[in-house]
Design an enzyme around this catalytic site. Sequence first.
Site, mmCIF file in Angstrom:
data_model
loop_
_atom_site.group_PDB
_atom_site.id
_atom_site.type_symbol
_atom_site.label_atom_id
_atom_site.label_comp_id
_atom_site.label_asym_id
_atom_site.label_seq_id
_atom_site.Cartn_x
_atom_site.Cartn_y
_atom_site.Cartn_z
ATOM 1 N N ASP A 1 4.640 37.969 -30.498
ATOM 2 C CA ASP A 1 3.995 36.963 -29.652
ATOM 3 C C ASP A 1 4.519 37.099 -28.222
ATOM 4 O O ASP A 1 5.660 36.728 -27.931
ATOM 5 C CB ASP A 1 4.282 35.558 -30.176
ATOM 6 C CG ASP A 1 3.576 35.260 -31.494
ATOM 7 O OD1 ASP A 1 3.257 36.218 -32.225
ATOM 8 O OD2 ASP A 1 3.346 34.073 -31.790
ATOM 9 N N LYS B 1 -2.935 32.588 -28.079
ATOM 10 C CA LYS B 1 -2.084 31.489 -28.555
ATOM 11 C C LYS B 1 -1.879 30.478 -27.441
ATOM 12 O O LYS B 1 -1.728 30.843 -26.283
ATOM 13 C CB LYS B 1 -0.746 32.084 -29.017
ATOM 14 C CG LYS B 1 0.334 31.083 -29.389
ATOM 15 C CD LYS B 1 1.593 31.834 -29.827
ATOM 16 C CE LYS B 1 2.781 30.912 -29.960
ATOM 17 N NZ LYS B 1 4.019 31.639 -30.360
ATOM 18 N N LYS C 1 -4.324 30.997 -32.167
ATOM 19 C CA LYS C 1 -3.169 30.316 -32.754
ATOM 20 C C LYS C 1 -2.863 29.061 -31.951
ATOM 21 O O LYS C 1 -2.717 29.112 -30.730
ATOM 22 C CB LYS C 1 -1.950 31.242 -32.757
ATOM 23 C CG LYS C 1 -0.655 30.558 -33.235
ATOM 24 C CD LYS C 1 0.509 31.534 -33.250
ATOM 25 C CE LYS C 1 1.832 30.817 -33.504
ATOM 26 N NZ LYS C 1 2.989 31.743 -33.525
#
Length: 250
Positions: free
Chosen positions: A102, A176, A210
């Site tokens: 990430d 995300k 996400k």
Amino acid sequence: MCEVNVNQFLESTYLKTPKQAGITQEETKKIVEKLIIEAVNNKFKLVMIRPNYVSMAKEMVDSLNSYTLVGTVIGFHEGTYSTNEKLEEAKKAIEDNADELDFVANYEAFKAGKINLVKSEIFQCTKIVLDNNKVAKWIIEIAALTNEEIAGITQLIRNVVLDNFGEEKAANVFVKSSTGFFKTENNKPNGATFEGMEIIIENAKPLPTKAAGGVKNFKDALKMVEMGVKRIGTSSALAIADGNIAKDSY
């Protein structure tokens, strides 16, 4: 309609350094170990930890014969690291067998109009991840952005991925919402909101999304899944899975 198994969308997360938490390294390690065991026992999708715990986490998950994935963060949490620094962190995480990486996108550069810098970072970092058959996620820090900027940086990530890697690879690159570490004023949300996730989902397609931070209970987690969110990052995965309200801020 089949019942949704929310556990398979949850990424059980602990990202505080010992200094941030005001505890020792050994105490931090014990928290991470407990998190991993909880994730395995509850069949959570993934455990998300700092890079220095990736090897340990992978060994623990493998020793428990679990399908729980191991993820880590890159360029965390400010996102202003250089592309080369992010690439070096990514190489180490890949060597340590992280399944998913990430990255914090350089949203400050995006806000300043340095679009080519952001495009280059998205391309280079995504490439190293996909070349090694891993999953990349791009954190855009929605609390620092206007709705227009959320849409814009999401579109940029989507376009870089589709233009360079094709739609067949899109499922392995997420957009995300948040790091969970951004400081907001007047107690405004610093993580995923329903409004923010709607913008991301709409502009990321076909890339998955996400929701990180701000998902506090099973009902909200279920709503996020029903909206189309594919992963939920939370430091309270067990509380959410058990139907309780999360006490932690992330």
